[in-house]
Scaffold this active site. Structure first.
Site, PDB file in Angstrom:
ATOM      1  N   ASP A   1      -2.169   1.383  11.806  1.00 16.67           N
ATOM      2  CA  ASP A   1      -0.630   2.200  11.434  1.00 16.67           C
ATOM      3  C   ASP A   1       0.091   1.653  12.462  1.00 16.67           C
ATOM      4  OD1 ASP A   1      -2.294   3.485   9.382  1.00 16.67           O
ATOM      5  OD2 ASP A   1      -2.936   5.755  10.229  1.00 16.67           O
TER       6      ASP A   1
ATOM      7  N   THR B   1      -9.172   4.663  14.161  1.00 13.43           N
ATOM      8  CA  THR B   1      -9.527   4.743  14.526  1.00 13.43           C
ATOM      9  C   THR B   1     -11.297   4.467  14.772  1.00 13.43           C
ATOM     10  OG1 THR B   1      -9.044   4.798  12.129  1.00 13.43           O
ATOM     11  CG2 THR B   1     -10.932   3.943  12.099  1.00 13.43           C
TER      12      THR B   1
ATOM     13  N   GLN C   1      13.629  -7.073   1.483  1.00 13.28           N
ATOM     14  CA  GLN C   1      11.926  -6.034   1.037  1.00 13.28           C
ATOM     15  C   GLN C   1      10.894  -6.939   0.960  1.00 13.28           C
ATOM     16  OE1 GLN C   1      13.216  -3.663  -1.539  1.00 13.28           O
ATOM     17  NE2 GLN C   1      15.469  -2.849  -1.254  1.00 13.28           N
ATOM     18  N   CYS C   2      11.215  -8.170   0.426  1.00 10.86           N
ATOM     19  CA  CYS C   2      10.683  -9.480   0.061  1.00 10.86           C
ATOM     20  C   CYS C   2       9.408  -9.079   1.652  1.00 10.86           C
ATOM     21  CB  CYS C   2      10.575 -10.489  -0.556  1.00 10.86           C
ATOM     22  SG  CYS C   2      11.611 -10.579  -1.926  1.00 10.86           S
TER      23      CYS C   2
ATOM     24  N   ASP D   1      -4.306   9.397  16.986  1.00  5.93           N
ATOM     25  CA  ASP D   1      -3.770   8.964  16.164  1.00  5.93           C
ATOM     26  C   ASP D   1      -2.542   7.763  15.950  1.00  5.93           C
ATOM     27  OD1 ASP D   1      -4.672   9.324  12.604  1.00  5.93           O
ATOM     28  OD2 ASP D   1      -2.608   8.273  13.057  1.00  5.93           O
ATOM     29  N   SER D   2      -2.433   6.620  16.046  1.00  2.94           N
ATOM     30  CA  SER D   2      -1.621   6.175  16.245  1.00  2.94           C
ATOM     31  C   SER D   2      -0.358   5.953  15.224  1.00  2.94           C
ATOM     32  CB  SER D   2      -1.477   4.243  16.220  1.00  2.94           C
ATOM     33  OG  SER D   2      -2.051   3.533  14.484  1.00  2.94           O
ATOM     34  N   SER D   3      -0.089   6.985  14.234  1.00  2.00           N
ATOM     35  CA  SER D   3       0.854   7.713  14.075  1.00  2.00           C
ATOM     36  C   SER D   3       1.231   8.809  14.023  1.00  2.00           C
ATOM     37  CB  SER D   3       0.214   8.510  12.360  1.00  2.00           C
ATOM     38  OG  SER D   3      -0.455   7.526  11.343  1.00  2.00           O
TER      39      SER D   3
HETATM   40  N1  ASN Z   1      -5.080   6.598  11.091  1.00  2.00           N
HETATM   41  C1  ASN Z   1      -5.173   5.004  12.224  1.00  2.00           C
HETATM   42  C2  ASN Z   1      -4.715   5.074  13.552  1.00  2.00           C
HETATM   43  O1  ASN Z   1      -3.205   4.711  13.165  1.00  2.00           O
HETATM   44  C3  ASN Z   1      -5.981   4.126  11.350  1.00  2.00           C
HETATM   45  C4  ASN Z   1      -6.590   2.921  11.534  1.00  2.00           C
HETATM   46  O2  ASN Z   1      -6.807   3.305  13.007  1.00  2.00           O
HETATM   47  N2  ASN Z   1      -7.312   2.199  10.922  1.00  2.00           N
HETATM   48  O3  ASN Z   1      -4.738   5.456  14.798  1.00  2.00           O
END
Ligand code: ASN
Length: 338
Positions: free
Chosen positions: A89, A12, A274-275, A56-58
Site C-alpha cells: 500500500d 500482506t 493528475q495525469c 500493515d503498511s498503511s
Molecule cells: N495492506 C497491505 C499492506 O500494505 C497490502 C499489501 O501488502 N499487499 O500492508
C-alpha cells in the site's frame, strides 16, 4: 559469500487470517521462512531483522523511514545488499523516502512484498522474495548491479521514486509511468543498464529528518473557495497542487489570489499533474501562466509519492525557501525529468 540483510516490516506477504475478526494481520518472519524452504538453497548468507511491531503498511510513518535508513546505514559495510519486505500500500512512499535519505547509495536496496500472503497456495510472494534477493546480490565487475532504491514486484524492477501502486488486486501492483523499468525477470534476469543510475563517487550519507507539515490540494471543476482556503489558509509549510493535464488550473481570480497569498505567507506550492503520464509544463497554456509567474514550483513528471517525500525531506534540511524551490525542480536521485 554474498551477504544480504532482509528487513521485515510487515505487509500482506507475512499476513495470516485472524480467526476472531477474519481480517488479515501481520505475522512473524518465521512463517515466511517455513513457507519458502528455497531460501536455504540460495547461495547467500541471509540475516533477518524484524521490525517491532510489524505492520500493515498503511500505518507507515516517517519515524519508521528514519529507523529503516539508520539500520541500513549502520550495517552498510556488513552486507552486499538489502531487501525490505514491506506492505504494497505505501511501498512507493517508503521507496521514495529512502531514495532521498540514502545519499550516494552504492548498494541495492530492494523493496518487495506481495498481494497474497506467503502461506496461500497461489501466492505471488515467493517469486517476489526470491528474485528480489537475487537482484540484491547481483554484481558486475565487483560492483553492485543496481546501486539504487528499487521496488521489485511481479517480474519487474522499478526505480523506487518513480513507482506508484496502481492496482490493488492484480499481481502486477506497481507501475513506473514516467520512467522505464530497470530490469525484467523471465527465463533470464534482463537488466536495462542505460536506465540504472551510475555508482556514486562519494561515501554514503544518511539524512533522517522529515517535515510532514504539507497540505494537498487536488483540483476539480467547481472546487469552492472554501475548500481551497481550507488548505491555503491552513498552517502548512507547503502545498502539493494536483492539477489538470500539463499543470493547469482554473484562472478564477479568487483562486489565483488564494495561491498568491499562500506564497506570500511563505508556503511552497508544487504543481504536479493528475495525469499519471507526462510532465507539468508551466506556461504552456494560459491556465498555468499565472502559476508560473507567481512562483509555483514545477514538479515536472514526478509521482505524488516522490513529490511529497522529497518536500518532507528537503524542508527538514535547514535549506532556505529558494534552495528548496531550486532543489525541488532538480533531479536528486533520478526522480524527475526536467
Ligand atoms: N495492506 C497491505 C499492506 O500494505 C497490502 C499489501 O501488502 N499487499 O500492508
Amino acid at each position: 559469500m554474498t551477504k544480504i540483510l532482509i528487513i521485515y516490516t510487515g505487509g500482506t506477504i507475512g499476513m495470516v487470517n485472524d480467526t476472531e475478526t477474519g481480517t488479515l494481520i501481520p505475522f512473524n518472519f518465521k512463517q515466511i521462512q517455513q513457507n519458502v524452504p528455497e531460501l536455504a538453497r540460495l547461495n547467500y548468507e541471509l540475516e533477518v531483522h524484524s521490525f517491532d511491531p510489524i505492520m500493515d503498511s498503511s500505518n507507515m510513518h516517517p519515524d519508521i523511514w528514519a529507523e529503516l535508513a539508520k539500520l541500513i546505514f549502520t550495517r552498510y559495510d556488513e552486507f552486499d545488499g538489502f531487501v525490505i519486505l514491506h506492505g504494497s500500500d505505501t511501498m512507493a512512499y517508503t521507496a521514495s523516502a529512502l531514495s532521498f535519505m540514502l545519499q550516494n547509495l552504492s548498494k541495492p536496496v530492494i523493496l518487495t512484498g506481495s498481494q497474497l500472503p506467503i502461506g496461500q497456495i497461489r501466492t505471488d510472494a515467493k517469486e517476489n522474495l526470491i528474485t528480489a534477493l537475487e537482484i540484491a546480490a547481483m554484481k558486475e565487475h565487483g560492483r553492485a548491479k543496481v546501486p539504487e532504491v528499487c521496488i521489485y514486484f511481479d517480474s519487474q524492477l522499478f526505480r523506487g521514486n518513480r513507482s506508484i501502486k496502481y492496482n490493488s488486486e492484480k499481481f502486477e501492483a506497481f507501475r513506473s509511468p514516467n520512467y522505464p523499468i530497470l530490469a525484467e525477470a523471465g527465463v533470464h534476469l534482463n537488466f536495462f543498464n542505460n536506465y540504472i543510475l551510475p555508482p556514486p563517487e562519494k561515501e554514503l550519507q544518511v539524512l533522517l529528518d522529515f517535515n510532514s507539515n504539507i497540505g494537498v490540494l487536488k483540483m476539480y471543476p467547481g472546487i469552492s473557495q472554501q475548500a481551497v482556503m481550507a488548505i491555503t489558509h491552513s498552517p502548512v509549510d507547503a502545498i502539493v497542487l494536483e492539477t489538470f493535464g500539463s499543470g493547469n488550473t482554473t484562472t478564477a481570480e479568487w483562486f489565483i489570489n488564494c495561491l498568491k497569498e499562500a506564497i506570500a505567507n511563505g508556503k511552497i506550492i508544487v504543481d504536479i499533474s493528475q495525469c499519471q503520464r507526462g510532465s507539468v509544463e508551466l506556461g504552456k497554456y494560459e491556465t498555468s501562466k499565472q502559476l508560473q509567474e507567481m512562483g509555483v514550483v514545477s514538479g515536472y513528471d514526478m509521482t505524488f509519492e516522490a513529490t511529497i517525500t522529497k518536500l518532507m525531506y528537503l524542508m527538514a534540511q535547514g535549506h532556505s525557501y529558494e534552495e528548496v524551490v531550486k532543489l525541488m525542480e532538480q533531479s536528486l536521485r533520478g526522480e524527475l525529468t526536467a
